[in-house]
Design a protein around this motif. Structure first.
Motif, PDB file in Angstrom:
ATOM      1  N   ARG A   1       1.286  10.835  -0.087  1.00 33.17           N
ATOM      2  CA  ARG A   1       2.520  10.505   0.397  1.00 33.17           C
ATOM      3  C   ARG A   1       2.794   9.030   0.110  1.00 33.17           C
ATOM      4  O   ARG A   1       2.218   8.271   0.009  1.00 33.17           O
ATOM      5  CB  ARG A   1       2.464  10.877   1.893  1.00 33.17           C
ATOM      6  N   GLU A   2       4.229   9.236  -0.387  1.00 34.55           N
ATOM      7  CA  GLU A   2       4.865   7.674  -0.623  1.00 34.55           C
ATOM      8  C   GLU A   2       4.921   6.960   0.937  1.00 34.55           C
ATOM      9  O   GLU A   2       5.282   7.598   1.925  1.00 34.55           O
ATOM     10  CB  GLU A   2       6.396   7.863  -1.114  1.00 34.55           C
ATOM     11  N   ASN A   3       4.707   5.796   0.813  1.00 36.75           N
ATOM     12  CA  ASN A   3       4.369   5.050   1.992  1.00 36.75           C
ATOM     13  C   ASN A   3       5.380   4.037   2.485  1.00 36.75           C
ATOM     14  O   ASN A   3       5.223   3.469   3.696  1.00 36.75           O
ATOM     15  CB  ASN A   3       2.826   4.421   1.943  1.00 36.75           C
TER      16      ASN A   3
ATOM     17  N   THR B   1      11.745  12.137 -11.480  1.00 40.45           N
ATOM     18  CA  THR B   1      10.861  11.404 -11.887  1.00 40.45           C
ATOM     19  C   THR B   1       9.183  12.062 -12.281  1.00 40.45           C
ATOM     20  O   THR B   1       8.546  11.851 -13.024  1.00 40.45           O
ATOM     21  CB  THR B   1      10.726  10.065 -11.055  1.00 40.45           C
ATOM     22  N   PHE B   2       9.057  12.884 -10.927  1.00 35.71           N
ATOM     23  CA  PHE B   2       7.809  13.616 -11.224  1.00 35.71           C
ATOM     24  C   PHE B   2       7.661  14.587 -12.599  1.00 35.71           C
ATOM     25  O   PHE B   2       6.648  14.720 -13.088  1.00 35.71           O
ATOM     26  CB  PHE B   2       7.650  14.704 -10.058  1.00 35.71           C
TER      27      PHE B   2
ATOM     28  N   MET C   1       7.787   6.315  -9.306  1.00 35.35           N
ATOM     29  CA  MET C   1       6.850   6.291 -10.446  1.00 35.35           C
ATOM     30  C   MET C   1       5.292   5.931 -10.106  1.00 35.35           C
ATOM     31  O   MET C   1       4.570   6.357 -10.410  1.00 35.35           O
ATOM     32  CB  MET C   1       7.434   5.295 -11.624  1.00 35.35           C
ATOM     33  N   GLN C   2       5.415   4.863  -9.260  1.00 42.15           N
ATOM     34  CA  GLN C   2       3.994   4.405  -8.835  1.00 42.15           C
ATOM     35  C   GLN C   2       3.246   5.338  -8.099  1.00 42.15           C
ATOM     36  O   GLN C   2       1.964   5.507  -8.300  1.00 42.15           O
ATOM     37  CB  GLN C   2       4.098   2.974  -8.353  1.00 42.15           C
ATOM     38  N   VAL C   3       3.968   6.005  -6.901  1.00 41.76           N
ATOM     39  CA  VAL C   3       3.073   6.874  -6.178  1.00 41.76           C
ATOM     40  C   VAL C   3       2.739   8.317  -7.168  1.00 41.76           C
ATOM     41  O   VAL C   3       1.701   8.561  -6.837  1.00 41.76           O
ATOM     42  CB  VAL C   3       3.786   7.210  -4.870  1.00 41.76           C
ATOM     43  N   ILE C   4       3.727   8.528  -7.815  1.00 42.41           N
ATOM     44  CA  ILE C   4       3.624   9.919  -8.638  1.00 42.41           C
ATOM     45  C   ILE C   4       2.305   9.817  -9.697  1.00 42.41           C
ATOM     46  O   ILE C   4       1.619  10.592  -9.644  1.00 42.41           O
ATOM     47  CB  ILE C   4       4.735  10.324  -9.260  1.00 42.41           C
TER      48      ILE C   4
ATOM     49  N   THR D   1       1.082  -1.200  -0.059  1.00 45.42           N
ATOM     50  CA  THR D   1      -0.098  -0.100  -0.162  1.00 45.42           C
ATOM     51  C   THR D   1       1.002   1.246   0.102  1.00 45.42           C
ATOM     52  O   THR D   1       1.130   1.955   1.127  1.00 45.42           O
ATOM     53  CB  THR D   1      -0.962   0.036   1.125  1.00 45.42           C
ATOM     54  N   TYR D   2       1.471   1.367  -1.430  1.00 46.46           N
ATOM     55  CA  TYR D   2       2.573   2.487  -1.292  1.00 46.46           C
ATOM     56  C   TYR D   2       1.853   3.795  -1.462  1.00 46.46           C
ATOM     57  O   TYR D   2       2.803   4.910  -1.180  1.00 46.46           O
ATOM     58  CB  TYR D   2       3.146   2.178  -2.508  1.00 46.46           C
TER      59      TYR D   2
END
Length: 214
Positions: free
Chosen positions: A120-122, A188-189, A151-154, A90-91
């Protein structure tokens, strides 16, 4: 719909009881299966803070509603919350801040409506919990920022913004000091932002962002 419910520690059971009463009053169509998870479970000898039966139930039902959970202090024990995040990847932690009718705040009294969502990245960064003693007097903590994790959270944040009709997304970072790690996150963002020309973007130093929110 049947969901797993973990009451948690400390004030957790009290909060959970109140929330479930609200669900009941609202006639929310949910059924509950209570699971053993929290510091009190860790104290019984379960190193990840949950029983095998709890883990199996949560994975079977696919949804966990949990109360606050205490992390044992010191002794190299990992956070029960972080362990759960990593177990199920659960990122993304999404927090919505909105003005509510009838609830007075300094913003509502000033006539300023609030509608902000923070993602927020988790599981990366300092949540890795990778530490060791360099010498008897020096403790070292390592933080990891990866491109795939970023990448996945952004992308989650951009997709959420588009789905909700938001027109602006800001990247909070500390790349002025942590040039490689936060620098990678910011880079990355900026790359992913090119795929979403309909969303205006900006980058903010986290301390400046916090100051400007006051």
């Amino acid at each position: 719909m049947r969901i797993a419910v973990a009451k948690g520690d400390g004030i957790g059971p009290e909060i959970m009881e109140a929330v479930l009463r609200i669900f009941e009053a609202n006639k929310t169509p949910l059924e509950y299966e209570f699971v053993d998870m929290g510091k009190w479970v860790f104290d019984k000898g379960f190193s990840n803070g949950m029983t095998p039966e709890a883990k199996q139930t949560i994975e079977k039902l696919g949804l966990l509603f949990k109360g606050p959970m205490e992390t044992p202090k010191g002794k190299g024990v990992k956070s029960i919350n972080v362990t759960a995040r990593k177990t199920w990847n659960t990122y993304a932690n999404k927090r919505a801040f909105q003005s509510l009718h009838g609830v007075d705040t300094v913003f509502s009294k000033a006539g300023i409506p609030i509608d902000i969502t923070v993602v927020r990245e988790n599981i990366e960064d300092t949540y890795g919990g990778i530490e060791h003693m360099l010498t008897p007097d020096v403790a070292l903590s390592r933080r990891f920022i990866t491109r795939p994790g970023s990448m996945q959270v952004i992308r989650y944040a951009f997709e959420m913004a588009r789905r909700k009709g938001y027109t602006k997304l800001a990247c909070g970072h500390k790349a002025n000091i942590m040039k490689l790690t936060d620098g990678l996150f910011l880079e990355t963002f900026q790359e992913i932002a090119k795929e979403y020309p309909d969303i205006q973007t900006e980058s903010l130093l986290v301390d400046a962002a916090a100051m400007n929110s006051l």
